[in-house]
Scaffold this active site. Structure first.
Site, PDB file in Angstrom:
ATOM      1  N   ASP A   1      -4.349  -0.306   9.343  1.00 36.59           N
ATOM      2  CA  ASP A   1      -4.631   1.241   9.541  1.00 36.59           C
ATOM      3  C   ASP A   1      -5.768   1.228  10.896  1.00 36.59           C
ATOM      4  O   ASP A   1      -6.042   0.441  11.413  1.00 36.59           O
ATOM      5  CB  ASP A   1      -5.734   1.444   8.249  1.00 36.59           C
ATOM      6  CG  ASP A   1      -5.712   2.981   7.701  1.00 36.59           C
ATOM      7  OD1 ASP A   1      -5.203   3.590   8.583  1.00 36.59           O
ATOM      8  OD2 ASP A   1      -5.519   2.871   6.533  1.00 36.59           O
TER       9      ASP A   1
ATOM     10  N   ASP B  68      -1.490  11.001   4.024  1.00 42.79           N
ATOM     11  CA  ASP B  68      -2.450  10.729   2.984  1.00 42.79           C
ATOM     12  C   ASP B  68      -1.956  11.450   1.689  1.00 42.79           C
ATOM     13  O   ASP B  68      -2.407  11.022   0.637  1.00 42.79           O
ATOM     14  CB  ASP B  68      -3.905  10.609   3.331  1.00 42.79           C
ATOM     15  CG  ASP B  68      -4.104   9.305   3.883  1.00 42.79           C
ATOM     16  OD1 ASP B  68      -3.457   8.339   4.025  1.00 42.79           O
ATOM     17  OD2 ASP B  68      -5.407   9.197   4.384  1.00 42.79           O
TER      18      ASP B  68
HETATM   19  C1  GLA Z   1      -6.459   5.633   5.161  1.00 44.19           C
HETATM   20  C2  GLA Z   1      -5.119   5.333   4.653  1.00 44.19           C
HETATM   21  C3  GLA Z   1      -4.954   5.351   3.164  1.00 44.19           C
HETATM   22  C4  GLA Z   1      -5.826   4.145   2.723  1.00 44.19           C
HETATM   23  C5  GLA Z   1      -7.324   4.539   3.441  1.00 44.19           C
HETATM   24  C6  GLA Z   1      -8.282   3.088   2.805  1.00 44.19           C
HETATM   25  O1  GLA Z   1      -7.159   6.719   4.852  1.00 44.19           O
HETATM   26  O2  GLA Z   1      -4.417   6.326   5.120  1.00 44.19           O
HETATM   27  O3  GLA Z   1      -4.007   5.171   2.869  1.00 44.19           O
HETATM   28  O4  GLA Z   1      -5.563   2.745   3.156  1.00 44.19           O
HETATM   29  O5  GLA Z   1      -7.471   4.596   4.679  1.00 44.19           O
HETATM   30  O6  GLA Z   1      -9.532   3.260   3.469  1.00 44.19           O
END
Ligand code: GLA
Length: 708
Positions: free
Chosen positions: A449, A514
């Site tokens: 990420d 997301d």
């Molecule tokens: C980001 C990702 C999510 C999740 C969060 C965790 O927002 O896109 O899918 O993994 O971080 O903090």
């Protein structure tokens, strides 16, 4: 000096021709489009226009790297600097190495002592052409600053519209089509990552180009840092497109005798509309990334991700329970998302401290992985290597390891700071931390990420970091893949913030957004699939109500939308009631039954409207297809519009089955039975189509076609 140089070069395959004009000092693309027969010098000469009023006697060429001082008055494609009085760049084409599908065009600027090589590589099996620019500093003493390096090409006059992939966090990859203005279109991304709102690509279309017909050209940059795509109309009426890395002054300096290679810029052509581009990209990406895809998990495992199920409240007991229930549902990979490392109870803390939180996992993560294996699942882990929380051991020990901006305080985003990957010790720390995790525990998958933009990019030596930072991330990913070849990497950046063909060299899956809102996902997925194939698209069944939008959707809709990519589940499956569980299990089974078709077949978007969206995936031999019809809103007619099944074989006879949803209204069940009692000609299905039954808004039907 021009020995052995031809006046022009013509690369072609069955899909496309690219003609490079070398008659002037600087090479230019004279043509990119439909495959041509023979091209000769007089055809090319005819393109030279006579003198226009109030203009130069000879129209300056729009070269691959146009610069100031050559007569060209548009936005320069290249800008180099050695000193305040050494910036005059006037390259002369000196040689070309040519083969059937490749060109290496070498130009030299003697005044600046710089060599430029333009590489063009036409793919043998698609219309995709890769272009890169290589800049070499020939000086033995002076450094050269590369202020700009944009691949530049003229746009044919009939391509008067553009389509961009844009959007925002939680609603990425939206398609925006607009007419080209008489001035410039400038898309500059300075977020330090690929961005949510400016995908590094632009699509050029004629006014009559539609989904399935007409000329279309895509220009796409393989780069995950700052980038520029521009379209400009010159005063003389010619238009050009440019794409490249966005470099700030002094961000990229070349020492004597060193060089820079630009990120690849891909051009793709279709005479079958936007959908034709999609076919070309999918074929190209599948062939090019075969080595990455040829991991043990060529068949992509259905996964459970803990994020929207637990957020930071993960611990051994909870995840063991989730793993047990996941196994019962037929899930094959368990991904432990954020919250597993030392002190990470919320997003204010602990990034950088990549040791397991023993208060949550007393014996580390190995028992979790072992439990996964005992249930037939593999184990994956979330990580965000480029970041550090101010509240962390790492930051306490090395406050100087972050990117910043002298004279002002550090800007936190999501309470985190960006590590300076230009420092070797930082990269080594990250490599060692990740290696320790991968060595200690059998982890087969990393969700990598990057949850913030880079607002302050000053590095340890006071320079601008993004160029080096982006390459350092690639290098770190490559180093990990080399050391742990069985480990897959998913690219995520607050959802779809790092989704491009640059990182695709290291990643095998993207997290496109997301949002798990099925309605929004249909639009996000349509944008994603217009360039990237379905097996790279993470798509999860989320909770209802959706955590981002608050919308409530039936499990049949959520799961029916999610099963079209690399399927996963991201909801607390412990909280499902019996009927939801049964629907989810059935969707997972349906996905598994058809995933080879979904992940290897040919994706085709059908005609869509605001009210309904439909698409198919057809097997290479056209003996099988899976087709969807999603009703997006309350229709203003009783029935949805008729569904035409594109991409199938018109000469074959098909059996048609309505395979989703499982639970049908009485009228829908009757409809399904009547479909099953008949067979249909492929020509009928493709041209006349089938009438759908009455559907509820925010629902999806899935048809399975098999040739008999
Ligand atoms: C980001 C990702 C999510 C999740 C969060 C965790 O927002 O896109 O899918 O993994 O971080 O903090």
């Amino acid at each position: 000096m021009r020995d052995g140089l031809k006046l022009f070069y013509h690369l072609k395959n069955e899909w496309v021709s690219i003609v490079v004009d070398c008659r002037s000092q600087q090479p230019s693309i004279a043509y990119f489009g439909e495959a041509l027969g023979n091209v000769n010098a007089s055809m090319l000469g005819q393109l030279d226009r006579h003198e226009a009023p109030a203009s130069l006697s000879a129209e300056p060429v729009i070269s691959l790297s146009p610069s100031v001082g050559t007569g060209y008055l548009g936005h320069p494609g290249i800008a180099l600097r050695k000193a305040p009085n050494r910036w005059q760049f006037n390259p002369r084409l000196v040689s070309c190495e040519a083969s059937e599908s490749r060109l290496a065009l070498v130009s030299i600027c003697e005044a600046l002592a710089v060599e430029i090589t333009h590489y063009l590589r036409l793919d043998r099996n698609t219309s995709v052409t890769e272009l890169t620019t290589h800049i070499k500093n020939l000086d033995s003493e002076a450094r050269v600053s590369v202020d700009r390096c944009l691949m530049t090409a003229p746009i044919q006059d009939h391509l008067t519209e553009a389509l961009e992939l844009t959007g925002r966090w939680g609603y990425e990859l939206q398609q925006n089509r607009f007419p080209l203005p008489a001035s410039s279109v400038v898309r500059e991304n300075r977020t330090g990552r690929t961005s949510h709102h400016l995908h590094p690509s632009i699509r050029l279309l004629s006014t009559t180009t539609s989904l399935h017909s007409g000329d279309a050209i895509d220009v796409q940059l393989a780069w995950s840092g700052n980038h520029t795509t521009r379209i400009e109309q010159l005063a003389d009426g010619r238009r050009l497109v440019q794409a490249g890395e966005l470099l700030e002054p002094d961000e990229l300096e070349l020492d004597p005798n060193t060089s820079y290679t630009s990120p690849s810029c891909f051009f793709c052509f279709s005479n079958e509309g936007v959908s034709g581009l999609t076919q070309q990209w999918h074929r190209f990406i599948r062939a090019r990334h075969e080595p990455v895809n040829a991991l043990p998990h060529r068949t992509r495992p259905v996964q459970l991700n803990t994020w929207e199920a637990c957020y930071f409240e993960v611990n051994e007991a909870t995840v063991i329970e989730l793993i047990d229930q996941a196994a019962d549902l037929g899930i094959e990979r368990f991904v432990l998302d954020d919250g597993w490392f030392e002190g990470r109870n919320n997003d204010h803390t602990s990034l950088g401290d990549w040791q397991v939180d023993r208060s949550k996992f007393p014996a580390g993560l190995t028992p979790v992985a072992t439990h996964c294996h005992s249930k037939g699942l593999e184990f994956g882990l979330w990580i965000e290597p480029e970041m550090v929380s101010r509240k962390s051991e790492l930051y306490r020990a090395h406050p100087d390891w972050v990117l910043g901006f002298s004279g002002t305080s550090l800007i936190e985003a999501r309470h985190q700071l960006v590590l300076d990957l230009g420092r070797e010790e930082v990269v080594d720390y990250l490599f060692e931390s990740i290696s320790a995790l991968l060595t200690e525990t059998p982890i087969r998958y990393l969700k990598w990420d990057m949850n913030r933009d880079i607002h302050q990019m000053e590095n340890a030596v006071g320079g601008r970091a993004v160029h080096h930072q982006t390459n350092a991330v690639y290098a770190l990913m490559a180093r990990i893949r080399k050391q742990f070849p069985h480990v897959e990497i998913e690219s995520c950046a607050s959802g779809g913030g790092r989704l491009d063909m640059g990182v695709l060299q290291h990643a095998t899956r993207f997290w496109p957004s997301d949002t798990n809102d099925a309605l929004d996902r249909v639009r996000v997925q349509t944008g994603f699939l217009s360039m990237l194939p379905p097996e790279l698209m993470g798509s999860h069944v989320g909770p209802s109500p959706c955590h981002l939008t608050g919308r409530q959707h039936a499990m049949a809709f959520r799961a029916g939308v999610a099963l079209w990519g690399h399927m996963g589940v991201e909801a607390d499956i412990r909280a499902l009631d019996e009927s939801e569980r049964a629907v989810l299990e059935a969707a997972i089974n349906l996905h598994k039954q058809h995933r080879l078709l979904l992940h290897r077949g040919c994706y085709i978007e059908h005609e869509s409207s605001a009210q309904q969206v439909s698409w198919s995936v057809v097997s290479a031999d056209q003996t099988e297809a899976l087709s969807a019809l999603a009703l997006m809103e309350t229709p203003n007619t009783a029935f949805p519009k008729r569904m035409r099944f594109l991409g199938i074989d018109v000469a074959k006879q098909y059996r048609v089955n309505l395979v989703w949803p499982q639970e049908l209204s009485a009228a829908q069940a009757q409809y399904r039975d009547s479909l099953q009692a008949n067979t249909f000609g492929g020509d009928w299905l493709q041209h006349a189509g089938l009438e759908p039954p009455i559907m509820r808004p925010e629902s999806i039907l899935i048809y399975h076609l098999t040739a008999i």
